[in-house]
Scaffold this active site. Structure first.
Site, PDB file in Angstrom:
ATOM      1  N   CYS A  54       0.851  -1.186   0.000  1.00 17.52           N
ATOM      2  CA  CYS A  54       0.000   0.000   0.000  1.00 17.52           C
ATOM      3  C   CYS A  54       0.886   1.235   0.000  1.00 17.52           C
ATOM      4  CB  CYS A  54      -0.878   0.036   1.248  1.00 17.52           C
ATOM      5  SG  CYS A  54      -1.979  -1.371   1.376  1.00 17.52           S
TER       6      CYS A  54
ATOM      7  N   GLY B 227      -0.884   0.510  -5.074  1.00 19.61           N
ATOM      8  CA  GLY B 227      -2.170  -0.093  -4.745  1.00 19.61           C
ATOM      9  C   GLY B 227      -3.259   0.524  -5.580  1.00 19.61           C
TER      10      GLY B 227
ATOM     11  N   ASN C 217       0.892   0.411   5.848  1.00 19.92           N
ATOM     12  CA  ASN C 217       1.452  -0.357   4.736  1.00 19.92           C
ATOM     13  C   ASN C 217       2.224  -1.520   5.338  1.00 19.92           C
ATOM     14  OD1 ASN C 217       4.277   0.158   2.505  1.00 19.92           O
ATOM     15  ND2 ASN C 217       2.656  -1.343   2.382  1.00 19.92           N
ATOM     16  N   GLY C 218       1.845  -2.717   4.949  1.00 22.55           N
ATOM     17  CA  GLY C 218       2.528  -3.897   5.466  1.00 22.55           C
ATOM     18  C   GLY C 218       1.537  -4.987   5.774  1.00 22.55           C
TER      19      GLY C 218
ATOM     20  N   TYR D  74      10.388  -4.388  -8.076  1.00 20.06           N
ATOM     21  CA  TYR D  74       9.113  -4.140  -8.740  1.00 20.06           C
ATOM     22  C   TYR D  74       8.300  -2.982  -8.156  1.00 20.06           C
ATOM     23  CZ  TYR D  74       4.136  -4.853  -9.837  1.00 20.06           C
ATOM     24  OH  TYR D  74       2.836  -4.674 -10.187  1.00 20.06           O
TER      25      TYR D  74
ATOM     26  N   THR E 149       8.026  -1.868 -15.746  1.00 19.96           N
ATOM     27  CA  THR E 149       9.067  -1.842 -14.713  1.00 19.96           C
ATOM     28  C   THR E 149      10.434  -2.293 -15.223  1.00 19.96           C
ATOM     29  OG1 THR E 149       7.387  -2.077 -13.030  1.00 19.96           O
ATOM     30  CG2 THR E 149       9.596  -2.625 -12.355  1.00 19.96           C
TER      31      THR E 149
ATOM     32  N   ASP F 195      12.167  -9.194 -18.055  1.00 15.80           N
ATOM     33  CA  ASP F 195      11.210  -8.695 -17.066  1.00 15.80           C
ATOM     34  C   ASP F 195      11.917  -8.547 -15.725  1.00 15.80           C
ATOM     35  OD1 ASP F 195       8.872  -7.652 -16.148  1.00 15.80           O
ATOM     36  OD2 ASP F 195       7.624  -9.341 -16.755  1.00 15.80           O
ATOM     37  N   ASP F 196      11.315  -7.720 -14.866  1.00 17.41           N
ATOM     38  CA  ASP F 196      11.938  -7.552 -13.544  1.00 17.41           C
ATOM     39  C   ASP F 196      11.805  -8.811 -12.709  1.00 17.41           C
ATOM     40  OD1 ASP F 196       9.152  -5.871 -13.664  1.00 17.41           O
ATOM     41  OD2 ASP F 196       9.240  -7.108 -11.868  1.00 17.41           O
TER      42      ASP F 196
HETATM   43  O1  LIG Z   1       4.726 -13.390 -13.267  1.00 17.51           O
HETATM   44  P1  LIG Z   1       3.589 -12.440 -12.995  1.00 17.51           P
HETATM   45  O2  LIG Z   1       2.685 -12.980 -11.935  1.00 17.51           O
HETATM   46  O3  LIG Z   1       2.882 -12.013 -14.222  1.00 17.51           O
HETATM   47  O4  LIG Z   1       4.204 -11.143 -12.283  1.00 17.51           O
HETATM   48  C1  LIG Z   1       5.311 -10.439 -12.755  1.00 17.51           C
HETATM   49  C2  LIG Z   1       4.926  -9.327 -13.686  1.00 17.51           C
HETATM   50  O5  LIG Z   1       3.983  -8.412 -13.055  1.00 17.51           O
HETATM   51  C3  LIG Z   1       4.574  -7.116 -12.945  1.00 17.51           C
HETATM   52  O6  LIG Z   1       4.133  -6.228 -13.969  1.00 17.51           O
HETATM   53  P2  LIG Z   1       2.867  -5.275 -13.869  1.00 17.51           P
HETATM   54  O7  LIG Z   1       2.016  -5.475 -15.056  1.00 17.51           O
HETATM   55  O8  LIG Z   1       2.184  -5.464 -12.558  1.00 17.51           O
HETATM   56  O9  LIG Z   1       3.429  -3.785 -13.810  1.00 17.51           O
HETATM   57  P3  LIG Z   1       4.507  -2.924 -14.631  1.00 17.51           P
HETATM   58  O10 LIG Z   1       3.787  -2.244 -15.753  1.00 17.51           O
HETATM   59  O11 LIG Z   1       5.010  -1.974 -13.594  1.00 17.51           O
HETATM   60  O12 LIG Z   1       5.601  -3.799 -15.128  1.00 17.51           O
HETATM   61  C4  LIG Z   1       6.060  -7.335 -13.087  1.00 17.51           C
HETATM   62  O13 LIG Z   1       6.700  -6.180 -13.597  1.00 17.51           O
HETATM   63  C5  LIG Z   1       6.126  -8.487 -14.062  1.00 17.51           C
HETATM   64  O14 LIG Z   1       5.953  -8.010 -15.380  1.00 17.51           O
HETATM   65  N1  LIG Z   2      -0.271  -4.033   0.994  1.00 18.84           N
HETATM   66  C1  LIG Z   2      -0.468  -3.505   2.171  1.00 18.84           C
HETATM   67  O1  LIG Z   2       0.339  -2.781   2.713  1.00 18.84           O
HETATM   68  C2  LIG Z   2      -1.767  -3.910   2.832  1.00 18.84           C
HETATM   69  C3  LIG Z   2      -2.079  -3.309   4.181  1.00 18.84           C
HETATM   70  C4  LIG Z   2      -3.085  -4.147   4.951  1.00 18.84           C
HETATM   71  N2  LIG Z   2      -2.503  -5.402   5.341  1.00 18.84           N
HETATM   72  C5  LIG Z   2      -4.341  -4.345   4.119  1.00 18.84           C
HETATM   73  O2  LIG Z   2      -4.567  -5.435   3.625  1.00 18.84           O
HETATM   74  O3  LIG Z   2      -5.088  -3.413   3.955  1.00 18.84           O
HETATM   75 MG   LIG Z   3       5.717  -5.832 -15.483  1.00 18.85          MG
END
Ligand SMILES: O=P(O)(O)OC[C@H]1O[C@H](OP(=O)(O)OP(=O)(O)O)[C@H](O)[C@@H]1O
Ligand SMILES: NC(=O)CC[C@H](N)C(=O)O
Ligand SMILES: [Mg+2]
Length: 505
Positions: A2, A28, A101-102, A257, A303, A365-366
């Site tokens: 978050c 988020g 957040n957490g 990420y 990313t 990919d990242d």
């Molecule tokens: O293996 P997966 O479960 O698919 O997860 C990994 C992927 O999800 C994320 O991208 P995302 O589309 O969330 O955001 P981005 O545009 O920041 O890359 C991350 O950058 C990878 O591309």
């Molecule tokens: N990703 C988060 O930081 C989530 C905060 C909290 N655990 C919620 O679910 O709202």
């Molecule tokens: Mg991605």
């Protein structure tokens, strides 16, 4: 993950909090909320949706006051019902509103203790509402009606004793001020900054430094693990280390990420870390794949863009943007359900045919988590005419669930769980696959701040540094939050009893 923000200002803060939330939106996408204090009264607006959809002009008019906090949510506990959007509110021993957040790892124990011993009722399944009530209880024990900074710090020290897990937290205490604290391991990030105005100094805390930039606040420093900072309503700042044994261990996945590249977390630039991930991975590719026949390096936006560019430079191969990202679709990984995530990849990314036709492409990919993105992207690259499709991940194999604020509750949903590289390569349909090593990832991030000697890396190695996670815990988490369960509970989410939320319609 978050995003949280809090401002103690000298003039109305609603708009600045809104602006900060919009630049934290990548953390988020499910819900957003703002609470301000005006005339000794909390003003709240929170609902499911993106920041731009949750707050309309009429809500912003009502969010009056020179002090406030905000939150954007990516749920990791409880449901995604709007009743679990944050900030939360409790009315004893003061009016307190909190954003978190957490993720707490001893939530069941805390709920039981709150009910049986502290005699506090928690109305949702959110771990953050538990955290708020624990803080409320400890403030009640530590202080009187006047509440001194020392009493507040004693309360935070006692919160640290009771609570396990990850928690970067910001809270408003009505009639007093704003409190921010970070868990003793500093798993989730938090920075603070200031802005000089004609009427005095204003303070802001936020998950990422990019929020300070957006609101014209000057970065002061990161909040230390275990530290609490208290900003009184009249603008005085007090801070104290409240943990007995703080152990700086930021989450490394923030750098892979979650965080924006223009943020600096714990003195480490996210962008520079990603560039170094690319350099190291490029070196490894050149070493391991000695029969290199890559024609072009293509990132999977967004990313991985900076990482892929550096890999291409390292390999001396052209870098091309072979996929176009639809800017109106959000991040796929933090979407709530697997069905939605799957559909979104194709809506979000489209291949430029000429960049693939008759070429051996290296896709970067990242990270590969569930494999949702990689599998579909490789199909798209082949459909666009690629000869060979190689794949590189800037993070190591993600094999273990996350319990500290990333919604990866179920090992079985992780494509690398119980699989070796060849197996994963076959699953996603690549011709070759390579992962960054954990060692290289740690070096790529850690080189930017030698003071950090440890990172939270549990998704790669299964080592949970709060020492309270065993197989039983993980099985329970899986049973409560795997995809199937979540999809059913999310369908029923709106039927969850909600308390009155002003302006919710
Ligand atoms: O293996 P997966 O479960 O698919 O997860 C990994 C992927 O999800 C994320 O991208 P995302 O589309 O969330 O955001 P981005 O545009 O920041 O890359 C991350 O950058 C990878 O591309
Ligand atoms: N990703 C988060 O930081 C989530 C905060 C909290 N655990 C919620 O679910 O709202
Ligand atoms: Mg991605």
């Amino acid at each position: 993950m978050c995003g949280i923000v809090g401002i103690v200002g000298k003039s109305p803060v609603g708009q600045s909090i809104y602006d900060a939330l919009t630049v934290l939106q990548h953390r988020g996408q499910d819900a957003a909320g703002i609470v301000t204090i005006s005339d000794n009264t909390f003003r709240l607006r929170k609902a499911n949706g993106l920041v731009k959809d949750v707050f309309h002009t009429r809500h912003m008019h009502r969010l009056q006051g020179d002090i406030g906090i905000g939150h954007i949510r990516y749920p990791t506990a409880g449901s995604s019902s709007s009743s679990e959007a944050q900030p939360f509110y409790v009315n004893s021993p003061f009016g307190i509103s909190l954003a978190h957040n957490g993720n707490l790892t001893n939530a069941d124990e805390l709920k039981d203790w709150l009910f049986k011993t502290a005699r506090r009722h928690v109305n949702t399944t959110s771990d953050s509402e538990l955290l708020l009530n624990i803080l409320g209880h400890e403030l009640q024990e530590a202080g009187g009606i006047s509440l001194t900074p020392d009493e507040i710090f004693t309360a935070v020290a006692n919160v640290h004793e009771r609570v396990r897990g990850a928690y970067a937290t910001v809270a408003l205490i009505i009639g007093h001020g704003m409190l921010a604290f970070r868990d003793p391991n500093g798993i989730r990030p938090m920075v603070f900054g200031k802005r000089e105005t004609e009427t005095g100094t204003e303070y802001m805390v936020a998950s990422e430094s990019v929020a300070l930039d957006a609101c014209d606040f000057e970065f002061v420093r990161d909040v230390a693990p275990g530290e609490a900072i208290y900003f009184s309503e009249d603008g005085q700042l007090h801070s104290k280390q409240c943990a007995k044994a703080p152990n700086y261990s930021p989450c490394i996945f923030e750098f892979v990420y979650f965080a924006r590249p223009d943020s600096t977390i714990d003195k480490m630039s996210v962008y520079a870390s990603r560039v170094e991930m690319g350099r190291k991975l490029g070196q490894r590719i050149a070493q391991v794949w000695d029969d290199l026949d890559i024609d072009v390096v293509i990132p999977i936006p967004e990313t991985s863009n900076d990482i892929a560019l550096r890999i291409a430079q390292q390999l001396e191969v052209p870098y091309r943007q072979g996929f176009v990202k639809n800017r109106y679709i959000g991040r796929t990984f933090i979407m709530p359900g697997q069905e939605m995530r799957k559909k979104s990849v194709r809506r979000k990314l489209n291949a430029i045919g000429t960049e693939f036709k008759d070429k051996n492409v290296l896709l970067v990919d990242d990270s590969i988590v569930r494999g949702t993105t990689s599998e579909q992207i490789i199909e798209m690259a082949r459909a666009a005419g690629a000869k060979k499709v190689y794949f590189a991940s800037a993070a190591p194999e993600v094999r273990f669930p996350n319990v500290y604020g990333i919604d990866m509750p179920s090992a079985n949903e992780l494509i690398a769980h119980g699989r070796e590289v060849e197996d994963i390569c076959e699953q996603i349909g690549a011709d070759k696959l390579i992962f960054q090593t954990k060692d290289d990832l740690i070096k790529a991030v850690g080189m930017h701040n030698p003071e950090i000697t440890q990172f939270e890396t549990s998704v790669f190695d299964g080592e949970y540094l709060t020492n309270d996670i065993d197989q039983g815990y993980l099985e329970k988490l899986d049973a409560a939050r795997n995809n199937e369960v979540k999809e059913t509970s999310d369908k029923n989410a709106d039927s969850i009893l909600d308390l009155h939320n002003e302006g919710a319609s």
